[in-house]
Design an enzyme around this catalytic site. Structure first.
Site, PDB file in Angstrom:
ATOM      1  N   CYS B  17       0.782  -1.218   0.000  1.00 34.55           N
ATOM      2  CA  CYS B  17       0.000   0.000   0.000  1.00 34.55           C
ATOM      3  C   CYS B  17       0.814   1.267   0.000  1.00 34.55           C
ATOM      4  O   CYS B  17       2.019   1.264  -0.023  1.00 34.55           O
ATOM      5  CB  CYS B  17      -0.865   0.004   1.235  1.00 34.55           C
ATOM      6  SG  CYS B  17      -0.347  -1.180   2.443  1.00 34.55           S
ATOM      7  N   ASN B 248       2.922  -0.486   5.431  1.00 33.66           N
ATOM      8  CA  ASN B 248       3.125  -0.665   3.998  1.00 33.66           C
ATOM      9  C   ASN B 248       4.175  -1.740   3.855  1.00 33.66           C
ATOM     10  O   ASN B 248       5.331  -1.526   4.207  1.00 33.66           O
ATOM     11  CB  ASN B 248       3.587   0.659   3.379  1.00 33.66           C
ATOM     12  CG  ASN B 248       4.026   0.481   1.933  1.00 33.66           C
ATOM     13  OD1 ASN B 248       3.828  -0.580   1.336  1.00 33.66           O
ATOM     14  ND2 ASN B 248       4.630   1.510   1.376  1.00 33.66           N
ATOM     15  N   GLY B 249       3.779  -2.877   3.359  1.00 38.67           N
ATOM     16  CA  GLY B 249       4.738  -3.966   3.196  1.00 38.67           C
ATOM     17  C   GLY B 249       4.101  -5.294   3.514  1.00 38.67           C
ATOM     18  O   GLY B 249       2.916  -5.494   3.292  1.00 38.67           O
ATOM     19  N   MET B 493      19.617 -27.232 -15.888  1.00 41.98           N
ATOM     20  CA  MET B 493      18.420 -27.741 -16.564  1.00 41.98           C
ATOM     21  C   MET B 493      17.335 -28.052 -15.515  1.00 41.98           C
ATOM     22  O   MET B 493      17.560 -27.939 -14.329  1.00 41.98           O
ATOM     23  CB  MET B 493      18.722 -28.963 -17.421  1.00 41.98           C
ATOM     24  CG  MET B 493      19.863 -28.691 -18.373  1.00 41.98           C
ATOM     25  SD  MET B 493      19.711 -29.431 -19.998  1.00 41.98           S
ATOM     26  CE  MET B 493      18.260 -28.704 -20.683  1.00 41.98           C
ATOM     27  N   GLU B 905      17.349 -12.994 -20.169  1.00 40.78           N
ATOM     28  CA  GLU B 905      17.886 -11.805 -19.516  1.00 40.78           C
ATOM     29  C   GLU B 905      19.270 -11.481 -20.023  1.00 40.78           C
ATOM     30  O   GLU B 905      20.230 -11.593 -19.300  1.00 40.78           O
ATOM     31  CB  GLU B 905      17.946 -12.031 -18.004  1.00 40.78           C
ATOM     32  CG  GLU B 905      18.421 -10.808 -17.298  1.00 40.78           C
ATOM     33  CD  GLU B 905      18.663 -11.006 -15.826  1.00 40.78           C
ATOM     34  OE1 GLU B 905      18.760 -12.145 -15.396  1.00 40.78           O
ATOM     35  OE2 GLU B 905      18.757  -9.996 -15.142  1.00 40.78           O
ATOM     36  N   LYS B 956      14.518 -21.936  -9.989  1.00 38.62           N
ATOM     37  CA  LYS B 956      15.088 -21.346  -8.775  1.00 38.62           C
ATOM     38  C   LYS B 956      14.325 -20.091  -8.385  1.00 38.62           C
ATOM     39  O   LYS B 956      14.874 -19.002  -8.381  1.00 38.62           O
ATOM     40  CB  LYS B 956      16.570 -21.032  -8.983  1.00 38.62           C
ATOM     41  CG  LYS B 956      16.866 -20.328 -10.302  1.00 38.62           C
ATOM     42  CD  LYS B 956      18.323 -19.896 -10.391  1.00 38.62           C
ATOM     43  CE  LYS B 956      18.618 -19.348 -11.766  1.00 38.62           C
ATOM     44  NZ  LYS B 956      19.985 -18.906 -11.940  1.00 38.62           N
TER      45      LYS B 956
END
Lengths: 488, 1498
Positions: B17, B248-249, B493, B905, B956
């Site tokens: 929030c 908040n969190g 893999m 990435e 992972k």
């Protein structure tokens, strides 16, 4: 495990042979082993694959990367333990197996595969030399008894496994000595017979009883056996030889390769005199059949001192490399040149023998052939067509028929009341190896038809598990899974 | 709240929030504060979310002082003086009969406490403003006024009575069976403050609560909050603020905290409450949010007499454990309190107030933003963002921020700000904590040991290894590397073995549990680079009464790494010299030969032994499975540990003892994580000790002695556990212990409820009997008299014949490769039959299904394969993880058929963005944005059809990655905008996503950078992924990808490969069910991946709810991959996962192979569609009724599995769609950039210099991104010539100012900016300067927020003031000048230059592998704030460095007129020596190597 970059650093290196000139002087094995350091390098070539296809290529499911790694590390004893965990007799397969594992080796995709078979042989030989292979009789005996009929690789493997489970095992062999085809089919220059003896001695020490000269169904009643033992495992092999139904097949000088090889092996063993064997000395020898047995006949003939050796194969000449329709990792049909071939032979392919020609005394003096052509049509069995005008006559004094085997002899089936399949093998499936008669099991060539030693050992092991299960309700004997690579 | 149904479990809702407060230091009450506070909320609206009805917010509220004046006017009854009465809004049932019951109960309890009800007032509300969803849950709101029993009653005592009455009333009413009992709720009950809240959007708060419009209402302070919840049916009571805090969190440690609170209550005693205390507990009412729970605990602790700041210090301690700078008294305070309370850990900015104090704390890692401004007229405004209240620059006194672990506090009565140091020192000095600790707290290392060699008394290790299920892989792949290297083993893999419940091999019970990890709603942590916030020490012994604060509490044994050696355990066992500890060993063995059920009986006996031991005073209990023999088998240690833990809870004895596990079972990290997660306080893996000893004897482990090797192993496990904790965002083992952050897969509810209570298990499975069978199977094998017990190889990590089964095995790989190369459908059929037919070999959950309800149509009626493959994608594999050849092969193939490949990435070479002469296109349609942000530029994003934000990766989840320097060749470095040979780290979290509203922001940023691209958010299947998906849908993602746990990776710790994440069947089904339930499914596309191999796999994914499909391993196999699983070693022998030029030559894959594969899969899917009667994929999505359980499958373990939750079809109204039908409204049309684009036409198209001037506010976010997208479309990466478009902004810029802004754009903000300044900066120039009229001293003030220049690749930034945490994180090319920064500066930086002219926070340069930083180190404090030995920190000596530094400072002065820069330049020769140059060693080496290579080529 292994050396990560080993395959980039070392090239394949196999054991070498003595020169043909030297080696045909006797019947001894003629390989020159690699030095230990070289063997370690060869072990280091193994890539420790995520999927070691070699496992599936090997009918025994040998744990190849694992023993390769131990060899690379110089831990031979552990290597031997790993090797023996899936293979009762690596000294046999290490010499005689055509090594489908190497065809399936991942490195073989774009490099020479790892020399798995040679590593295997060196592991087991080291183990014998170091005295690591000793009898390990079971600590506790069950009250069950098992008869194993036939002492070839399947029978020996089944016997050793069942003995390990604590059962009392008796092996029946119709010949004078145990070993079956190993002893009488394989020439000494490929495997000296003491290799069998030293292993059998271990089996005897482990408590397995061997009864030779007992031909079940002939000099011993099968039903008696059945009542005396809690289970019977038939490992009698596929011993019915294929014939060649052409004119002149009954001429003197036309012989089955198996007779030729068996007599010679008995001679080398000192059991018969040279005069009593089928000698090829100074003769023009033609070997019909391009397989391993044919090759053994060639090697033996050259050692006898044949004048000439010629080999016919009805199939067309296979390609040197892997055919496109038999890709990696499958077993390819490709041209195989054995050490015996190197010792001197002329090989002809697409040749069909039409007739044996004899002299007045009924002694073979020549044969007639015709060239054939194979017609391949999709979805049909290949068709054989003779090439017009290609007939040819060849002078010869000795013809050896190395045409393979068609199935099991009927004796045991009849005596035990067993079903046979359409290929005249004893009917039993790999699910449990049991025949239609409770307590009677079949394994090896007698069940699957003629095949490789490695398959025989594999079947013996698998069958033993099921026999044990049958006797005890469950079994702790190892079982390989069904991930054998298919044939294409 | 929605009920549990299908796979949906309501307890997995999350929220995040925006929060803030405003107060007057002068104590002036005003009505204006309320309006300003509400303005804060409106300005933070982009941080909240709206439900599918478009109106209902997730909840908002405001807390103010009690408006005594106002009540005096509006109450119809007499009120005493302010402070002598309490008031609260009361939420009540809507039905009058139930309402009056509640009122009666409440009044009774109030009276019982001797207090008086003054009266009730109806609260005027306007329900018209409510959304449909809010209306259905709207309570009846009244106000209650209560006075003290007499005027002399102290405020504390009054509060105690109010608390007791309210609590007891709550328990009574919630315990009643009233249908509307849950409506009863008091937002507050205080003499100081009152809270107005509800399921409202911020702008509706004062429209709903009409009182708030009244000008008579005044206050000194106002605390406001608005919620962004993942669910769409939030409730009124969960709106914030709560009674003392708002938040908040996310509290990640919640479950452990809650169960520890329950055990604390076993021994709770209080003089103030007397007997009432028993009626008040449990303090925590179950089923509330994490924030609500925390508030309840805060409240209880306040009743112990602790002050609010002290309570906050106790619950949310700063990272004291590894802080050398902290005062001893403060450390002692924290260490003492760690014996009583574990941290409530997670990203958290927690504003709090009791009316006397108002303040806020930030979690130890500073994961939430909190900015504050003090004005000259004495107002303090704190909020998640700056610029939320209009303040003229000249009125600003100070701009600050809340720092990690620090407290910001305003004493309303004294009218001043008390700094962190002052308040904490004061609190720490209250008691002689250090003295208490020194006298009582025992450290393990200080206990003396018996001398002599370590003895292992049991015989025949091999037999025991077999009995405990050890494999050679355990020995060689897991244990040995850990003992040798002290590190966790790595693999690559995906996992393609069966889940435990489908495996035919006996499985350890650990394998039935999957680790839960953080995604989106909270971040995973990086315990390696941010080690200073972590701690794995635990204290053992009895707990003490939370109401007491005395030396008793620290009579404990502290263990630094609770994975202990046999040696250590012996010390504890024989520790009889200290009367504070009594140690008792209990055997975990049971007799095997009595038949089944022996295990169950043994477990009961175990508990009763433990209970008796406690009664006899044992406060440390060792559960041991030593001395297994032919007659005795071990109870699985985890089962024993968890059961004893829970049974002791039930017996109310848990707090009196600690459990140590002495077991041969645990060997890998996952095992230990589970044991701690289920309550163990220390573990000795004794058989591992023996195995290691053996391996040393056998020279398997080299150059190490026994103790070192064991230490290594224990260290590796410790690190591994830290990683497991970090994955879920927890930094201390103290809060992880007992937190049970696992999902069980394959154990039935009865067994789980009894032995692992509160663990989710959704598909049932085996029970105790099957567990016992598996134990017996192993035991029998171990003690077989004849067949020598051989340790099996295992085959978990690498396929081995006859061992664990794998989907990809010699047969399937061979058949697949043959089929795509020969393009033979019949061979593909053989392959797919091998994969699909699991009737005899169980592998996957989907293997248990069969298709049902056939309705065949002709296959010609089914949409063509060419249409279907457009839904197909290949997986995200970076160029770098795989070779150029393999990467481009996939791209070309997918472009040929109109599918999509994924860049992964690693950036992408610009030349691939264009088609080649043959018409082939190497461009990856999907461009990934992951945590490393490699090569993520405006141009890169512009080239995408789809932009994928990778939150987690199946192999992972919750972990980062690393491309080691040697793999980064010149080409890879180019595409990743980095330096060759410099290692690249992808951090576990995205440093701009610590919560759901942050993700919403990143989606907005990248959408701004390419409006034409769909934004795809990649999640990994786990419990609760459905609610996360709902949140992501509300955050405006276009596509949500649910990945299975079994997806591939280039490198991952083995424990993650196997034990983290779930099969996609569960995730996709849960996501579909939850999205449909919330009517959000139509807005998004649902994609699935994770070991999809055949058309049948796709068909099942589709029927469960997916409409797009990803494949990674299979197309790689089609391209020649043979699953070597050496991707992490660079030795791929078929040229795929390698950068070795020689090996790359061996790549033989062709685009055709991949095309053929996709074709075959599509065809197989079409056949199934025809059979089931679907013409299109859209028709098929979510039609779960076409699936059924395959009844032919009979297996002793699998037979217990219940698939109905997966096959649950949510009942919804007819117009609720099951598949994607519309596009998200991204609200981009109001983006400020469109104004700029309109006015900068000449600049953009003619490259003419353009100057603009615009106002800016915090709601103007990602300014520059849209503009740059337009520029990139025309000019590619080149952008515009320098300074072509120049814009001056006045005000506070919103988040992500300058995101992905490209070359030729120069933007200046006169004011300040929020978080993520210059995110992905792609060449632009950004200047943030203090406005001329502002009188603050720039270098003392915060002018920009956290996470500046994340993933920037080029450009310049000049900041005339201080920046927050993580300045220049993962910068790889931008140059920046700033006047001071917070913690974790230059983290993961790989290139570029950072000049810092002021103070630097802790942990500077963690993971920094490249680039240069220059730091003005005035007080010589810099070096100790640096992380690691990998940095060269030297004076600036080289001429070129001096020149560079000076010219950057000059530019800074020119850009910002910084007085500091001016001073430095004026005193250059005196200042220069004070500069330090930071050069990472890796970077230095790389530069040398490059120089050498250049010389060689010349």
């Amino acid at each position: 495990m292994g050396k990560t970059t080993g395959f980039l650093e070392f090239k394949r290196q196999d054991e070498t042979y003595q020169t043909p000139k030297d080696r045909i002087k006797n019947y001894e094995e003629f390989t020159i082993p690699l030095k230990e350091s070289k063997l370690k390098d060869q072990g280091a070539r193994c890539m420790d694959c995520g999927i070691p296809f070699c496992h599936s290529g090997c009918p025994l499911g040998n744990l190849i990367p694992d023993f390769n790694d131990k060899v690379y590390q110089g831990k031979w004893k552990e290597a031997a333990e790993i090797l023996h965990s899936t293979n009762n007799f690596p000294e046999f397969t290490g010499r005689l197996c055509p090594a489908p594992c190497e065809e399936a080796c991942v490195l073989g995709i774009n490099e020479d595969p790892v020399s798995i078979e040679n590593i295997e042989k060196n592991i087991v030989e080291t183990a014998f030399t170091e005295g690591w292979i000793i009898a390990k009789p079971p600590k506790v005996r069950t009250d069950k008894t098992v008869a194993v009929i036939g002492s070839g690789p399947a029978g020996l493997a089944a016997a050793q496994q069942l003995n390990r489970a604590g059962h009392t095992v008796t092996v029946f062999e119709r010949d004078k000595k145990v070993g079956g085809l190993l002893r009488y089919g394989i020439p000494d220059f490929k495997m000296e017979k003491n290799v069998i003896d030293r292993r059998v001695n271990v089996l005897i020490k482990e408590g397995i009883v061997f009864k030779t000269n007992v031909h079940v169904g002939k000099n011993v009643d099968a039903n008696q056996l059945k009542s005396e033992f809690d289970a019977v495992v038939l490992c009698g092999g596929a011993t019915v030889r294929r014939n060649i139904p052409i004119p002149g097949a009954d001429l003197k000088g036309v012989h089955q390769a198996m007779d030729f090889l068996k007599l010679n092996n008995q001679y080398v063993d000192g059991l018969v005199d040279f005069n009593d064997i089928l000698s090829a000395k100074d003769k023009n020898v033609i070997v019909i059949g391009g397989g391993d047995t044919g090759s053994d006949c060639i090697g033996t003939s050259n050692r006898h001192g044949a004048n000439s050796v010629t080999n016919f194969e009805i199939l067309s000449k296979p390609s040197e490399g892997r055919p496109a329709n038999q890709p990696w990792p499958y077993w390819p049909m490709k041209l195989k040149t054995t050490s015996s071939h190197q010792e001197g032979v002329e090989r002809f392919f697409s040749v069909s023998t039409k007739e044996f020609i004899g002299d007045a005394k009924g002694q073979l003096k020549a044969l007639k052939t015709v060239e054939v052509e194979w017609i391949f049509k999709k979805g049909e069995r290949p068709d054989l067509k003779e090439v017009p005008g290609s007939e040819k006559t060849w002078d010869c004094d000795l013809v050896l028929l190395a045409l393979g085997f068609t199935g099991a002899e009927k004796t045991l089936a009849d005596q035990f009341g067993l079903d046979m399949d359409f290929r005249t093998n004893i009917k039993a499936t790999t699910k449990d190896y049991i025949t239609n008669v409770p307590g009677i099991f079949a394994a090896g060539d007698i069940r699957r038809g003629q095949s490789l030693i490695v398959w025989a050992i594999s079947e013996g092991r698998q069958a033993a598990h099921h026999v044990d299960s049958y006797l005890m309700g469950s079994s702790s004997l190892p079982l390989k899974d069904d991930s054998d690579l298919p044939r294409v | 709240m929605l009920k549990k149904q299908g796979l949906y479990l309501p307890e997995f809702e999350h929220d995040n929030c925006g929060a803030g407060f405003i107060c007057s230091l002068t104590g002036k009450r005003s009505n204006d504060i309320i309006h300003k506070a509400l303005e804060i909320l409106v300005k933070l609206e982009h941080r909240g979310a709206v439900s599918s009805d478009g109106v209902t917010g997730d909840g908002a509220g405001i807390l103010i002082d009690i408006p005594h004046k106002f009540f005096k006017i509006f109450c119809e009854f007499e009120l005493p003086e302010a402070g002598d009465y309490a008031v609260s809004n009361v939420f009540l049932p809507r039905k009058e009969n139930q309402r009056s019951y509640c009122v009666e109960v409440f009044e009774t309890e109030i009276k019982k406490q001797g207090l008086q009800i003054l009266g009730w007032r109806d609260v005027p509300v306007n329900s018209e403003v409510l959304g449909q969803i809010a209306k259905t849950t709207e309570p009846y709101v009244k106000q209650v006024f209560i006075s003290k029993s007499d005027s002399k009653q102290s405020e504390f005592d009054f509060n105690i009575k109010l608390f007791a009455a309210r609590k007891i009333a709550e328990h009574t009413i919630y315990g009643s069976k009233l249908s509307e009992s849950k409506f009863f709720y008091l937002p507050s009950l205080s003499t100081k403050i009152i809270i107005f809240k509800g399921l409202l959007k911020p702008e509706h708060i004062n429209e709903y609560y009409l009182d708030l419009f009244n000008s008579a209402l005044d206050t000194r302070l106002a605390l406001v909050h608005q919620r962004f919840s993942t669910n769409t049916f939030p409730t009124w009571d969960l709106a914030q603020p709560f009674r003392y805090i708002c938040h908040n969190g996310e509290i990640n440690t919640l479950r452990g905290n809650v169960s520890r609170m329950f055990s604390r209550e076993e021994i709770i005693k209080s003089e103030a409450f007397g007997e009432d205390i028993k009626k008040i507990i449990p303090t925590i009412i179950k089923g509330k949010s994490d924030s609500a729970t925390l508030d309840m605990v805060v409240e209880l602790l306040l009743m112990t007499g602790r002050s609010l700041p002290e309570v906050m210090m106790m619950l949310v301690p700063e990272a004291w454990e590894k802080n050398p700078d902290m005062s001893d008294s403060k450390k002692a305070f924290y260490e003492y309190n760690s014996c009583q309370m574990e941290p409530w850990d997670g990203p958290a900015s927690i504003p709090f107030t009791d009316g006397n104090f108002i303040g806020a704390v930030l979690d130890r890692n500073g994961l939430r933003p909190s900015r504050y401004t003090v004005t000259k007229d004495g107002n303090v405004i704190m909020s998640s963002e700056t610029g939320v209240v209009d303040i003229k620059p000249e009125e600003v006194e100070f701009h600050g921020r809340l720092e990690p672990g620090k407290m910001f506090l305003v004493d309303m009565n004294e009218g001043r700000i008390i700094n962190d140091e002052e308040i904490k020192e004061k609190i720490a000095a209250k008691k002689p904590y250090r003295e208490w600790l020194d006298e009582n707290l025992v450290k393990l290392k200080d206990i003396s040991a018996k001398k002599g060699p370590i003895e292992h008394s049991e015989v025949d290790l091999k037999k025991r290894e077999v009995a405990f299920g050890y494999t050679k892989e355990d020995l060689n792949t897991i244990i040995r590397p850990m003992a040798q290297l002290g590190k966790e083993p790595i693999g690559s893999m995906g996992s393609d073995t069966p889940i435990a419940v489908l495996s035919e091999r006996p499985q350890l019970i650990y394998n039935y549990f999957k680790q839960i990890f953080a995604q989106v709603t909270n971040p995973p942590l990086d315990g390696i680079r941010e080690e200073l916030i972590t701690d794995i020490s635990l204290t053992l012994g009895s707990d003490t009464n939370i109401f007491d604060c005395n030396s008793e509490a620290c009579k404990k044994l502290k263990i630094q790494n609770p994975v202990i050696s046999k040696h250590d355990l012996d010390k504890i066992r024989n520790y009889d010299t200290n009367p504070n500890f009594k140690v008792e060993s209990i055997s975990m063995l049971y007799k095997v030969n009595r038949g089944l059920n022996e295990l169950e009986i043994a477990l009961e006996a175990l508990v009763s032994k433990a209970s008796k031991a406690i009664d006899a005073g044992a406060n440390i209990i060792i559960l041991s499975d030593r001395f297994v023999d032919e007659n005795h088998a071990p109870i699985p240690a985890l089962l024993a540990c968890s059961y004893v833990n829970h049974a002791l809870h039930k017996l109310n004895k848990r707090s009196r003892t600690s459990l140590i596990i002495e077991s041969a079972e645990p060997r890998e990290v996952h095992h230990f994580a589970l044991l701690f997660g289920y309550g163990a306080s220390a573990v000795n893996p004794y058989i591992v000790n023996e195995i290691v000893e053996n391996q040393i004897k056998e020279s398997e482990i080299s150059d190490l002695d026994y103790l070192t090797a064991i230490k290594n192993y224990n260290k590796a496990v410790g690190k591994g556990i830290l990683k497991v904790m970090n994955k879920i965002g927890i930094s201390t083992l103290n809060s992880y212990r007992g937190s049970q952050l696992f999902e069980c897969v394959g154990i039935n509810t009865n067994t789980v409820e009894k032995y692992f209570p509160n663990t989710p298990t959704r598909i049932q499975g085996i029970g105790l009997r099957e567990i016992e069978k598996e134990i017996l199977k192993r035991h029998k094998k171990a003690f077989n008299p004849n067949i020598e017990s051989e340790i099996e190889i295992g085959g978990e990590y690498r396929w081995r014949r006859g061992q664990e089964k794998h989907m990809f095995n010699p047969l399937t790989v061979a058949k697949l490769q043959e089929s795509v190369r020969t393009n033979k459908a019949s061979t593909f059929k053989e392959y797919s039959d091998l994969v699909n037919d699991q009737s005899t070999r169980l592998m996957t959950i989907r293997g248990l299904f069969e298709f049902d309800q056939f309705d065949p149509i002709s296959i010609d009626e089914v949409e063509p394969w060419t249409e279907i493959v457009k839904r197909f994608k290949t997986g995200a594999m970076s160029y770098g993880s795989i070779s150029k050849e393999a990467h481009e092969n996939l791209a070309v193939a997918m472009n040929r058929i109109g599918g999509k490949s994924n860049s992964g990435e690693g950036g992408e070479d610009e030349e691939r963005f264009y088609k080649n002469a043959q018409g082939d296109w190497r461009n990856s349609a999907i461009k990934q944005v992951a945590s490393g942000r490699f090569g993520v530029t405006s141009n890169y994003l512009t080239s995408a059809n789809e932009i994928q934000i990778k939150i987690a990766q199946g192999a992972k989840p919750g972990e980062g990655g690393q491309l080691p320097g040697p793999k980064v060749n010149a080409e890879i470095a180019k595409t990743r905008n980095s330096t060759p040979y410099v290692g690249l780290i992808s951090p576990p979290p995205h440093h701009d996503i610590y919560s759901i509203e942050d993700l919403s922001q990143l989606i907005y940023d990248v959408k701004s950078a390419n409006r034409a691209a769909r934004i795809n958010v990649k999640l990994v299947s786990e419990i609760g992924v459905g609610t996360v998906a709902a949140g992501v849908a509300k955050a405006k993602a276009d596509v949500i990808l649910i990945s299975g746990f079994d997806g591939g990776t280039g490198a991952s710790p083995l424990t993650s490969l196997k034990h983290c994440g779930l099969p996609w069947e569960l995730g996709v089904a849960e996501a579909q069910q939850t999205l449909v339930m919330n009517n959000l499914r139509n807005r998004i596309v649902l994609e699935c991946d994770g070991q999809l191999k055949t058309g049948r796999d796709v068909a099942i994914a589709c029927l469960l709810g997916a409409e797009e499909f990803g494949f990674a391993t299979a197309p790689l196999v089609a391209s020649g991959c043979i699953m070597m699983r050496v991707c992490h070693l660079n030795t791929c022998p078929v040229g795929i996962a390698t950068q070795n030029p020689e090996l790359r030559k061996k790549f033989k894959g062709k685009p055709e192979h991949v095309v053929n594969y996709m074709y075959f899969v599509a065809q197989e899917l079409r056949e199934i569609m025809a059979q089931l009667g679907f013409k299109t994929v859209n028709e098929m999505v979510g039609q779960v009724q076409k699936l059924n359980r395959n009844k032919a499958i009979e297996h002793y373990k699998a037979s217990g599995i219940d698939l109905t939750p997966i096959l649950h079809k949510v009942e919804v109204l007819e117009d609720v769609k099951l598949f994607n039908t519309e596009t998200q409204d991204h609200n981009l049309d109001v983006h400020l950039d469109f104004k700029i684009i309109k006015q900068a036409h000449q600049g953009i198209f003619r490259r003419q210099r353009t100057y603009l001037k615009l106002p800016i506010t915090n709601i103007d976010r990602a300014v520059g991104a849209v503009l740059s997208n337009e520029i990139s479309k025309i000019y590619g990466a080149d952008g515009l010539p320098e300074d072509t478009i120049n814009i001056d902004f006045n005000g506070s810029a919103g988040q992500s100012f300058g995101a992905f802004t490209t070359k030729g754009v120069s933007m200046t903000v006169h004011g300040n900016t929020n978080d993520y300044l210059g995110k992905g900066l792609s060449g632009a120039k950004l200047i943030i300067k203090v406005p001329e009229s502002c009188t603050i001293i720039p270098e003392d003030n915060i002018i920009t927020g956290n996470v500046t220049l994340y993933g920037a690749t080029s450009g310049e930034v000049y900041i005339n003031g201080k920046a927050g945490e993580r300045f220049c994180v993962r910068n790889s090319g931008a140059k920046a000048v700033v006047e001071g920064i917070g913690d974790h500066g230059c983290e993961y930086m790989t290139g570029g230059v950072a000049v810092i002219l002021g103070k630097v926070g802790r942990n500077f340069g963690a993971g920094m592998s490249g680039g240069v930083a220059y730091v003005l180190d005035e007080d010589q404090a810099f070096t100790k704030n640096c992380n690691g030995d990998d940095l060269n920190i030297d004076p600036v000596k080289l001429e070129e460095d001096k020149t560079q530094l000076r010219s950057l400072i000059e530019s800074h002065f020119v850009a910002t007129s910084s007085p500091l820069a001016k001073r430095i330049l004026e005193n250059w020769s005196a200042t220069l020596p004070k500069f330090k140059k930071v050069l990472p060693e890796e970077y230095r080496q790389a530069l040398l190597r490059l120089e050498k290579e250049q010389l060689e080529t010349v």
